[in-house]
Scaffold this motif. Structure first.
Motif, PDB file in Angstrom:
ATOM      1  N   THR A 650      65.304  22.915  32.654  1.00 32.97           N
ATOM      2  CA  THR A 650      64.216  22.053  32.202  1.00 32.97           C
ATOM      3  C   THR A 650      63.675  21.272  33.389  1.00 32.97           C
ATOM      4  OG1 THR A 650      63.557  20.401  30.537  1.00 32.97           O
ATOM      5  CG2 THR A 650      65.694  20.102  31.618  1.00 32.97           C
ATOM      6  N   SER A 652      61.189  17.431  34.501  1.00 36.82           N
ATOM      7  CA  SER A 652      60.662  16.139  34.087  1.00 36.82           C
ATOM      8  C   SER A 652      59.618  15.683  35.093  1.00 36.82           C
ATOM      9  CB  SER A 652      61.771  15.081  34.004  1.00 36.82           C
ATOM     10  OG  SER A 652      62.735  15.437  33.042  1.00 36.82           O
ATOM     11  N   THR A 685      59.327  15.040  29.469  1.00 29.01           N
ATOM     12  CA  THR A 685      60.321  16.096  29.591  1.00 29.01           C
ATOM     13  C   THR A 685      60.160  17.015  28.395  1.00 29.01           C
ATOM     14  OG1 THR A 685      61.874  14.573  30.661  1.00 29.01           O
ATOM     15  CG2 THR A 685      62.767  16.638  29.805  1.00 29.01           C
ATOM     16  N   ASN A 712      66.443  10.003  31.887  1.00 29.24           N
ATOM     17  CA  ASN A 712      67.248  10.707  30.888  1.00 29.24           C
ATOM     18  C   ASN A 712      67.995   9.660  30.068  1.00 29.24           C
ATOM     19  OD1 ASN A 712      68.599  12.604  29.376  1.00 29.24           O
ATOM     20  ND2 ASN A 712      69.917  13.333  31.050  1.00 29.24           N
ATOM     21  N   ASP A 722      64.535  15.231  25.583  1.00 30.03           N
ATOM     22  CA  ASP A 722      63.108  15.482  25.623  1.00 30.03           C
ATOM     23  C   ASP A 722      62.378  14.141  25.516  1.00 30.03           C
ATOM     24  OD1 ASP A 722      64.209  15.301  23.009  1.00 30.03           O
ATOM     25  OD2 ASP A 722      62.291  16.000  22.179  1.00 30.03           O
TER      26      ASP A 722
END
Length: 922
Positions: A650, A652, A685, A712, A722
């Motif tokens: 992933t 961000s 994110t 996070n 997310d």
């Protein structure tokens, strides 16, 4: 008594033998002082021995002199030092191996007449000018005329000193930390220096001079008088007297009436002083006061032989101004430059007239070759009651360690009964030592402990072990014990920045720390950690290889909630600031193997690169950032049908920004700068399903003001939340324009969510709140003596609005008052209050108390009650403590007692360290 005594007594012992060391340079001096009548009998010529023409053998002529006179240096040392006064070592020829003068009757003594007919008095020798001859008067007189010398005014006492507490060593139990072996640090005085007592209006005032400028009325040590550096001007010996008689044919001089001898900031005062230049003997049958750098000695019947370096002084009283210490000795004998003897000596830091405590000895010997002081018949009295006796006691004269008994400790607890510890210290070598720690528990038996410490150029560490062969109080356990080993190694000789650390902790059973621990922090330990690590640090790189193993002592913790062991963990981080295009780069790589009984185990690889562009100005900042994260696993003991090699990738993107505004304000009569600092932080994110990933070391972050700006909401790589959110916050500070100190800091912030959060620790419904809780924090020290702090998490979306809270107030008064009150809340987890105080109710008595209470569980966690009684030179502390064990099932009651003797040490339990851990702000 070794550790606590030598730190304070060494200055006393070394100071007392300064009279002997002062003579070391005298015997090598090449000059002696001589005076003889000048040609015609109208004046006196003085100068180094051998520089004057010979005189016929005839009685000396007496002349009247002017006040201004001079003397040449008297037995000046070749290399004078600031703490030595050659002329100040008073001597009398020894008749036997140990010549003991009789006690002074306190009356003025008449100097004994020489074997020949008494000479007529010579003219007085006044304060020296820079020449070697005394001008002749208009005509000689048949009798000696005494000229007055100016009397200096007494100096004012210095300002009061700031008390400086003295640290005390403590032998720790198994899980506590000891420092690496090193000589105890010297105390640092913060007071103004004590002014030397150099004024001498008359001999009757010598006793007043002994205490002049020493702030006995204030607590805490005073600073020593600064050493005066040796220069060509102050190395010269200056002699002042009301009258002086010189006997050229006998090579003697006799000074009378307010005699003062000065050199290098040191001085000697008396009303009668005789000097035999042939035999190098100084003698005074009257009282005399010797003042050196940080020592004053007042006595009588003193003599000193400069050639043999022998001498004595009767009825001596001494002062050590920097420690505000004093004492007496009926006889002081200097046998040579390295050995001295004292009889009926005493030591205390209590002011004159206060006999709170007194250390006495029938005799004491000083051996500077071995750097040891030996006491015979040493007795310690507290309030007149003997509390310690040693037929023979040896103490080091320096701060070098020495084998011997350490300070014992005694206490009582309902779990162990009488608890008595008597440690013995072994000084095995300069860089390693050992301590044997027998601990008698009346209910359980004898617990044997030992500690070994080492220190080398590249390594330091300690090993502590203890064993209880047979626990009489427990039927479940037989032999019980504990082990702790810690070390740090600097491996830079292999490669720059390389080091290693080892920390091993072991106990024989889960209840050992509850039963044997001495502090709430120890008994509350739930997971015992052992760790070994290899670190490599460079300017842009750092690497870590470590092994961690956890032993869970609290078996009520569910297996799924116990920490994983790391076997091993490898991590590398690279950081580079202001790289290409002004960008900051960060890359983190980690490989970890996890293990826990009856759980999913395996290894995890994690890669997290980040790039950012910080743009900073005086009025604000802007920082866009882009980061990625890739994590993969290889799992064992996974449930059937589950992927044993899951992974996740992933990214961000974030934009952090803020502005700075300030203005000058006047609040409560203070000129201050007020700031206003708005801040906005956007984070995006994308959602990635992570339900198939294990949870090795990841959880939710505590919700706090600083965590509003994290990328996070989880604290480990097993989950990446997310996000499509915006954080808005506002901070304001008050800064003193006088010293820049922050007087107030207030902050408030909240997150606004633009979509539901779907990533959870465990599978569940998405979080659909449109905003987070509101976080507010406030701290201030704007009010004298007070420190206030508060924090609140307010959730407008929940039925119970307040999720977390903190309120704390701490007061520190000028007279030792300490007050602390706090309240903490974590909804559904804990709600606790803490009230503690140390409060003086009189000049000698202070009350001690603490009540630590669980509102959630409706019972006390810890209760402390005690008192402290004493004055500036001693304190007696007694404390009763009741606390809950780690399982929350039973209370343990303990009683602690400590006697602190200022400048000497502490006996009993280390209550001040316990209060420092227990009462915030103590």
């Amino acid at each position: 008594m070794k550790i606590s005594l030598y730190k304070s007594c060494s200055s006393l012992l070394l100071g007392a033998i300064l009279l002997s060391t002062a003579s070391t340079a005298v015997t090598s001096a090449e000059y002696r002082w001589e005076c003889q009548p000048a040609a015609g009998g109208g004046a006196w010529d003085c100068g180094p021995a051998g520089s004057l023409p010979p005189l016929p053998a005839e009685p000396p002529q007496t002349v009247k002199t002017q006040p201004a006179a001079s003397t040449s240096p008297l037995a000046a040392p070749a290399e004078p030092q600031a703490d030595r006064i050659p002329a100040g070592n008073l001597a009398q020829p020894p008749e036997t191996a140990r010549n003991r003068p009789s006690k002074s009757s306190g009356e003025r003594k008449t100097p004994p007449a020489p074997s020949s007919a008494p000479p007529e008095e010579a003219a007085p020798q006044e304060k020296p000018a820079a020449q070697n001859t005394v001008p002749a008067p208009a005509a000689p007189e048949p009798e000696a005329a005494v000229s007055e010398k100016p009397t200096p005014q007494p100096q004012e006492p210095p300002p009061e000193a700031t008390p400086s507490p003295e640290p005390s060593p403590e032998t720790a139990s198994a899980p506590e930390t000891e420092e690496a072996p090193a000589p105890a640090p010297a105390e640092t005085a913060t007071a103004e220096p004590v002014a030397p007592a150099t004024t001498l209006p008359g001999a009757n005032d010598l006793a007043l001079q002994l205490d002049q400028g020493i702030p006995w009325q204030q607590c805490g040590p005073a600073a020593a008088t600064p050493r005066i550096p040796t220069t060509e001007s102050n190395a010269q010996i200056l002699i002042e007297a009301d009258s002086a008689t010189a006997l050229p044919d006998e090579n003697k001089a006799h000074f009378q009436g307010a005699v003062v001898i000065r050199q290098n900031g040191n001085s000697l005062m008396s009303d009668d002083l005789q000097f035999d230049n042939t035999r190098k003997i100084i003698r005074s049958d009257d009282r005399l006061l010797v003042q050196m750098h940080d020592l004053r000695v007042l006595g009588s019947k003193a003599w000193f032989d400069l050639q043999k370096q022998q001498g004595s002084m009767a009825e001596a009283s001494y002062r050590i101004p920097s420690r505000k210490a004093r004492g007496e000795a009926s006889l002081l004998e200097i046998q040579d430059s390295k050995h001295s003897h004292y009889e009926n000596i005493s030591y205390t830091t209590c002011p004159p007239g206060n006999q709170g405590f007194l250390l006495t000895a029938d005799s004491m010997e000083i051996d500077q070759d071995k750097q040891i002081g030996t006491f015979h018949g040493a007795k310690l009295k507290f309030l007149g009651v003997p509390i310690f006796y040693a037929p023979k006691l040896t103490l080091p004269l320096t701060e070098k360690r020495k084998s011997g008994l350490l300070v014992p400790s005694a206490g009582y607890s309902s779990r162990n009964g009488l608890d008595l510890t008597l440690p013995y210290y072994f000084n095995l070598a300069p860089n390693y030592d050992a301590t044997f720690v027998p601990r008698l528990l009346s209910k359980r038996g004898l617990l044997l402990g030992g500690e070994f410490r080492f220190l080398t150029r590249n390594n330091k560490g300690e090993l502590y072990a203890e064993i209880l062969p047979d626990d009489r109080e427990s039927n479940e356990y037989g032999t019980r014990g504990a082990l702790r080993a810690r070390s740090h190694s600097n491996l830079s000789f292999l490669t720059q920045g390389l080091s290693a650390d080892v920390d091993i902790n072991w106990v024989s059973d889960d209840d050992y720390l509850d039963d044997m621990g001495r502090s709430l922090a120890v008994t509350s330990t739930r997971h015992l950690l052992s760790r070994a690590a290899l670190n490599w640090r460079l300017p842009d790189w750092d690497a870590l290889a470590e092994i961690r193993d956890y032993n869970t002592l609290d078996k009520t913790i569910a297996p799924k909630d116990r920490p994983y062991s790391l076997l091993p963990r490898l991590a590398v981080n690279w950081t580079h600031f202001q790289g290409a295009a002004g960008l900051d780069y960060r890359v983190g790589v980690e490989m970890t193997s996890f293990y826990r009984d009856d759980s999913v185990t395996g290894s995890r690889f994690d890669l997290s690169p980040t790039v950012s562009l910080p743009l900073i100005r005086d009025w604000g900042f802007l920082e866009p950032a882009l980061s990625g994260r890739y994590t993969s696993y290889e799992l064992d003991n996974e449930l059937p049908g589950q992927d044993n090699k899951p992974d996740r990738g992933t990214w961000s993107a974030s934009l952090d920004s803020g502005l700075y505004f300030d203005r000058s304000v006047n609040w409560l009569g203070r000129h201050m700068t007020q700031t206003l600092e708005p801040r906005a932080y956007y984070l995006y994110t994308p959602y990635v399903n992570q339900d198939d990933l294990p949870l090795f070391d990841t959880g939710l972050l505590d919700f706090s003001f600083n965590n509003l700006f994290r990328d996070n909401r989880f604290n480990g790589p097993d989950r990446v939340g997310d996000a499509n959110q915006l954080t808005l916050a506002l901070s304001s500070r008050l800064l003193s324009e006088t010293d820049g100190r922050e007087l107030l800091n207030a902050s408030i912030g909240q997150i606004y969510y633009f979509r539901d959060r779907r990533v959870r620790l465990y599978p569940g419904d998405p979080l659909d709140d449109s905003s987070s809780s509101i976080i507010a924090e406030l701290s201030t020290s704007a009010f004298d003596h007070w420190m206030l702090r508060a924090g609140l998490e307010y959730d407008p979306n929940a039925g119970s609005k307040v999720r977390q809270g903190l309120a704390m107030a701490t007061y520190r008064g000028d007279n030792g008052q300490r007050l602390h009150a706090s309240w903490r809340l974590r909804k559904g987890v804990l709600e606790q209050t803490d009230l503690a105080a140390v409060w003086p109710v009189s000049n000698k008595l202070s009350l001690i108390g603490r009540w630590y209470y669980s509102v959630e569980e409706s019972h006390s966690l810890e209760t402390v009650a005690g008192l402290e009684y004493g004055d500036c030179c001693w304190h007696l502390r007694a404390v009763w403590r009741r606390y809950l064990d780690s399982n929350g099932e039973a209370y343990n009651d303990t009683a602690l007692l400590q006697l602190e003797l200022n400048g000497l040490g502490k006996l009993g339990n280390n209550i001040d360290n316990f209060l420092d851990r227990t009462i915030y702000g103590y």
